[in-house]
Write an enzyme that holds these catalytic residues in place. Structure first.
Site, PDB file in Angstrom:
ATOM      1  N   ALA A  18       0.835  -1.199   0.000  1.00  0.00           N
ATOM      2  CA  ALA A  18       0.000   0.000   0.000  1.00  0.00           C
ATOM      3  C   ALA A  18       0.869   1.247   0.000  1.00  0.00           C
ATOM      4  CB  ALA A  18      -0.926  -0.002   1.210  1.00  0.00           C
ATOM      5  N   CYS A 100      -2.683  -8.761   4.463  1.00  0.00           N
ATOM      6  CA  CYS A 100      -2.410  -7.474   5.092  1.00  0.00           C
ATOM      7  C   CYS A 100      -2.701  -7.534   6.591  1.00  0.00           C
ATOM      8  CB  CYS A 100      -3.255  -6.376   4.451  1.00  0.00           C
ATOM      9  SG  CYS A 100      -2.963  -4.748   5.188  1.00  0.00           S
ATOM     10  N   LYS A 140      -2.975 -14.130  -1.805  1.00  0.00           N
ATOM     11  CA  LYS A 140      -1.836 -13.884  -0.918  1.00  0.00           C
ATOM     12  C   LYS A 140      -2.324 -13.947   0.524  1.00  0.00           C
ATOM     13  CE  LYS A 140       2.209 -10.948  -0.221  1.00  0.00           C
ATOM     14  NZ  LYS A 140       2.177 -10.621   1.212  1.00  0.00           N
TER      15      LYS A 140
END
Length: 337
Positions: A18, A100, A140
Site C-alpha cells: 500500500a 495485510c 496472498k
C-alpha cells in the site's frame, strides 16, 4: 516461468504494498528484472470506485503484461463485483488480499483477519473465481492468524479447491506483523500439500537469501517487497545470481541517479506536481539510505515543496557523490540503523 497462463521473464514477483506499488514503481521493477508486479490493493467497496485514489490505482496505461490487481474485502458479493470491475478496467490477473496485517484492514475482517474464518474464505474465493471465469485468480495470505493458529495449509487447500491458480505466502502470522524472522517451514509444508504454484515471501533481501528460500521451501517463485524500496535493481541482481551463481556489480552512483530521475519523472506525471512531490519524498529517502551524507540531505528534502526544488536538490546530491567517487559510498553505520 509459466504463471497462471502467462509466460513471465522469471519467477520474481513484486509484492503488493500500500502506498508503494503504484504504476510507476511496478513499471520500474519490471524494467529492472521483476517477472510480475502486483498492484497495491483496491477496495471492494463499490462506493469508492469513483474516488481519485481508486481511479489512479486502476490505471494500468503503458504497463507491461500481465497486469495483476489486488482486491481486498470481506463480503463475497462485493469482492466478486470488485473483480469484475478491475477486469473491465484492464486487470489480467486478480489477486485476493488475505495477508495485510494492518489494523484498519483487519478491523473490518478483511486482509489477514479472514484467516480466522475458513468458511468465509471459501465463499469469497469461490465467488471471485466464478465472477471472472476467464481471468486467473491468485491469493496472498500469511502462515496463520497467530503462532497458535498456523492454518496456512488449510487455507491453501481451500484455495486450490476453489479454483485459485497460485498462492503467495508471507512467512509470518498476522500477529507477528513484520517482526522477527520469516518462517519458511510452513511455506514448505504448504508446497508439499498442494499442486498449484506457491510463491514464498518474507525477508528476501539479497541474492543469497533468495537462493536459500527457494531451496528451503521448494517454492515456485519469490515475492519481494520492502527490500526493493529504493533498490528496484534487486530483481536483476537476484535473477543473475540464480541463473549464474555469480554476483552482478552493484550499481554505480551515476546509474542510481539516472534510475531515480526516471522514477521521479513518472511519479510527477502520474500524480501531478503537488501529490507527486509528497509521494517522491519517501522514494528519494529509500534510494539514498546509507549513502554518505544522506541524513542531512533527506531532512532538507522534506522541506522542499516543488518539483524544481526537489530535482535540483537530488541532482546536487548525486553529482557531489559522483564527483567524490563514482561508486557506492555507503555509511555502514547509517545502513545498520
Amino acid at each position: 516461468m509459466d504463471f497462471a497462463g502467462f509466460a513471465l521473464r522469471n519467477n520474481l514477483f513484486v509484492a503488493p504494498m500500500a502506498g508503494v506499488t503504484d504504476r510507476p514503481f511496478r513499471m520500474l521493477c519490471k524494467k529492472l528484472g521483476a517477472g510480475l508486479a502486483v498492484s497495491e490493493m483496491v477496495t471492494s467497496n463499490s462506493l469508492l470506485y469513483g474516488s481519485a485514489k481508486t481511479r489512479r490505482r486502476a490505471n494500468h496505461e503503458g504497463e507491461a503484461d500481465p497486469v495483476s490487481v489486488q482486491i481486498a474485502g470481506a463480503d463475497p458479493l462485493m469482492m466478486a463485483e470488485a473483480a469484475r470491475f478491475n477486469v473491465d478496467n484492464g486487470a489480467q490477473i486478480i489477486d485476493i488480499n488475505m495477508g495485510c496485517p494492518a489494523k484498519k484492514v483487519c478491523n473490518v475482517m478483511a486482509g489477514s483477519a479472514l484467516m480466522q474464518n475458513e468458511p468465509l474464505v471459501a465463499r469469497i474465493l469461490e465467488a471471485v473465481v466464478r465472477a471472472v471465469p476467464d481471468t486467473p485468480v491468485t491469493l496472498k495470505f500469511r502462515t496463520g492468524w497467530n503462532r497458535e493458529n498456523r492454518n496456512a495449509p488449510m487455507i491453501a487447500r481451500i484455495a486450490e479447491e476453489s479454483g485459485i491458480r497460485a498462492v503467495a505466502i508471507h512467512g509470518r502470522t498476522r500477529a507477528d506483523q513484520y517482526m522477527g524472522d520469516a518462517e519458511y517451514d510452513t511455506i514448505a509444508l504448504v508446497k508439499s500439500r498442494i499442486g498449484i504454484p506457491v510463491i514464498a515471501n518474507g525477508d528476501i533481501t539479497t541474492p543469497e537469501k533468495a537462493r536459500f528460500v527457494l531451496d528451503a521451501t521448494g517454492a515456485d517463485g519469490l515475492m519481494i517487497g520492502r527490500a526493493a524500496q529504493g533498490r528496484p535493481w534487486l530483481f536483476r541482481e537476484i535473477e543473475h545470481y540464480l541463473r549464474t551463481g555469480e554476483h552482478m556489480a552493484p550499481p554505480r552512483v551515476g546509474e542510481i541517479h539516472s534510475v531515480l530521475r526516471e522514477h521521479l519523472a513518472d511519479l510527477y506525471a502520474f500524480y501531478g506536481e503537488e501529490t507527486g512531490v509528497r509521494v517522491a519524498r519517501k522514494h528519494i529517502s529509500w534510494y539514498t539510505r546509507g549513502l554518505i551524507g544522506s541524513a542531512h540531505f533527506r531532512h532538507a528534502m522534506n522541506q522542499l515543496a516543488t518539483v524544481q526544488e526537489q530535482l535540483a536538490a537530488t541532482d546536487a546530491f548525486f553529482l557531489a557523490r559522483a564527483a567524490a567517487n563514482d561508486q557506492l559510498c555507503y555509511d555502514e553505520t547509517a545502513l545498520a540503523a
